[in-house]
Design a protein around this motif. Structure first.
Motif, short mmCIF file in Angstrom:
data_model
loop_
_atom_site.label_atom_id
_atom_site.label_comp_id
_atom_site.label_asym_id
_atom_site.label_seq_id
_atom_site.Cartn_x
_atom_site.Cartn_y
_atom_site.Cartn_z
N ALA A 44 -2.68 -37.64 25.60
CA ALA A 44 -2.59 -38.61 26.69
C ALA A 44 -1.71 -38.03 27.78
O ALA A 44 -0.87 -37.16 27.53
CB ALA A 44 -2.03 -39.94 26.20
N ILE A 45 -1.92 -38.52 29.00
CA ILE A 45 -1.12 -38.08 30.16
C ILE A 45 -0.54 -39.33 30.80
O ILE A 45 -1.22 -40.34 30.95
CB ILE A 45 -2.00 -37.32 31.17
N ILE A 46 0.73 -39.23 31.17
CA ILE A 46 1.37 -40.29 31.94
C ILE A 46 1.71 -39.69 33.30
O ILE A 46 2.32 -38.63 33.38
CB ILE A 46 2.65 -40.79 31.24
N ILE A 69 -2.41 -42.58 32.06
CA ILE A 69 -1.77 -43.82 32.45
C ILE A 69 -0.93 -43.57 33.70
O ILE A 69 -0.09 -42.68 33.72
CB ILE A 69 -0.87 -44.34 31.32
N ALA A 70 -1.17 -44.36 34.74
CA ALA A 70 -0.39 -44.28 35.97
C ALA A 70 0.70 -45.34 35.92
O ALA A 70 0.44 -46.51 35.65
CB ALA A 70 -1.28 -44.50 37.18
N LEU A 71 1.93 -44.94 36.18
CA LEU A 71 3.05 -45.87 36.13
C LEU A 71 3.11 -46.76 37.36
O LEU A 71 3.55 -47.90 37.28
CB LEU A 71 4.36 -45.11 35.95
N ALA A 72 2.74 -46.24 38.50
CA ALA A 72 2.75 -47.04 39.72
C ALA A 72 1.58 -46.59 40.58
O ALA A 72 1.55 -45.46 41.04
CB ALA A 72 4.06 -46.86 40.48
N PHE A 77 -6.64 -47.25 41.95
CA PHE A 77 -6.45 -46.01 41.18
C PHE A 77 -7.36 -45.99 39.96
O PHE A 77 -7.94 -44.97 39.63
CB PHE A 77 -4.99 -45.86 40.74
N SER A 78 -7.50 -47.12 39.30
CA SER A 78 -8.29 -47.16 38.07
C SER A 78 -9.66 -47.84 38.27
O SER A 78 -10.33 -48.17 37.31
CB SER A 78 -7.51 -47.87 36.96
N ALA A 79 -10.04 -48.04 39.51
CA ALA A 79 -11.32 -48.68 39.80
C ALA A 79 -12.16 -47.75 40.70
O ALA A 79 -11.59 -47.00 41.48
CB ALA A 79 -11.09 -50.02 40.50
N PRO A 80 -13.46 -47.76 40.58
CA PRO A 80 -14.27 -48.57 39.67
C PRO A 80 -14.19 -48.05 38.23
O PRO A 80 -14.18 -46.84 38.00
CB PRO A 80 -15.68 -48.46 40.22
N VAL A 81 -14.13 -48.96 37.30
CA VAL A 81 -13.94 -48.63 35.89
C VAL A 81 -15.04 -47.70 35.38
O VAL A 81 -14.78 -46.79 34.59
CB VAL A 81 -13.87 -49.92 35.04
N GLU A 82 -16.27 -47.89 35.85
CA GLU A 82 -17.39 -47.07 35.39
C GLU A 82 -17.15 -45.59 35.69
O GLU A 82 -17.61 -44.72 34.95
CB GLU A 82 -18.70 -47.50 36.07
N PHE A 88 -5.83 -45.53 33.58
CA PHE A 88 -5.25 -46.85 33.39
C PHE A 88 -3.99 -46.94 34.23
O PHE A 88 -3.34 -45.94 34.51
CB PHE A 88 -4.90 -47.08 31.92
N LYS A 89 -3.62 -48.16 34.62
CA LYS A 89 -2.37 -48.33 35.36
C LYS A 89 -1.55 -49.42 34.71
O LYS A 89 -2.09 -50.39 34.20
CB LYS A 89 -2.61 -48.63 36.83
N VAL A 90 -0.25 -49.23 34.71
CA VAL A 90 0.64 -50.24 34.15
C VAL A 90 1.59 -50.79 35.21
O VAL A 90 2.36 -51.68 34.94
CB VAL A 90 1.45 -49.72 32.94
N GLY A 91 1.52 -50.24 36.40
CA GLY A 91 2.35 -50.74 37.49
C GLY A 91 1.95 -52.16 37.87
O GLY A 91 0.86 -52.62 37.53
#
Length: 173
Positions: A44-46, A69-72, A77-82, A88-91
């Motif tokens: 995984a990459i953060i 995973i993007a922190l901010a 950034f994570s769209a379009p999901v397809e 993924f983003k957690v910000g």
């Protein structure tokens, strides 16, 4: 990380962290992501969520099948999901932040605000969401400042914000 390894939670595998610096440069960010994604030991990459090269990052991590995973990052950034199945983003989401900030400004009976945001996609999304949220209130936006991520840029922005003086109404002649 040490705790996970000491407790043997991963059985015969060890968790490790490799830190890279993109130096706020999109080419460096892409190269770092490419290097990490091509390493078979990386699971995984953060990342910080470099908007300017999100499309290229998506291609790299989708091709390698490495969750990133993007922190901010802005919602885009994570769209379009397809097309960004491994991003993924957690910000925080700008819309949620704008709603909460506006509620607090109303509670504090604030009449005017100045908005400052970073000069990137995340900042633009935040400004847009704050403008929408504040438009539904009587709170007036008197100043909008885009913050440039450099010492001189931040200093200039801070000076403009601190030096803001409301326009006084014209005196009758």
């Amino acid at each position: 990380m040490e705790q996970v390894n000491q407790q043997g939670l991963l059985r015969d595998r060890q968790l490790s962290l490799e830190v890279t610096d993109n130096r706020s440069d999109s080419d460096t960010a892409k190269a770092n992501i490419q290097e990490l994604a091509s390493n078979p030991d990386v699971r995984a990459i953060i990342t910080s969520g470099w908007e300017e090269c999100a499309e290229e990052i998506a291609e790299i991590v989708n091709g390698a099948g490495v969750p990133t995973i993007a922190l901010a990052a802005s919602a885009t950034f994570s769209a379009p999901v397809e097309e960004r199945q491994y991003l993924f983003k957690v910000g925080p989401n700008a819309g949620h932040d704008a709603s909460l900030l506006t509620a607090e400004l109303l509670r504090a009976e604030v009449g005017t605000v100045a908005l400052a945001a970073t000069d990137d996609a995340y900042g633009a999304e935040g400004l847009a969401q704050m403008e929408v949220a504040l438009a539904a209130t009587d709170i007036e936006i008197v100043l909008t400042e885009k913050l440039v991520a450099s010492e001189d840029g931040l200093r200039s922005s801070a000076e403009r914000i601190a030096g803001y003086l409301p326009q006084s109404p014209a005196l009758p002649e």
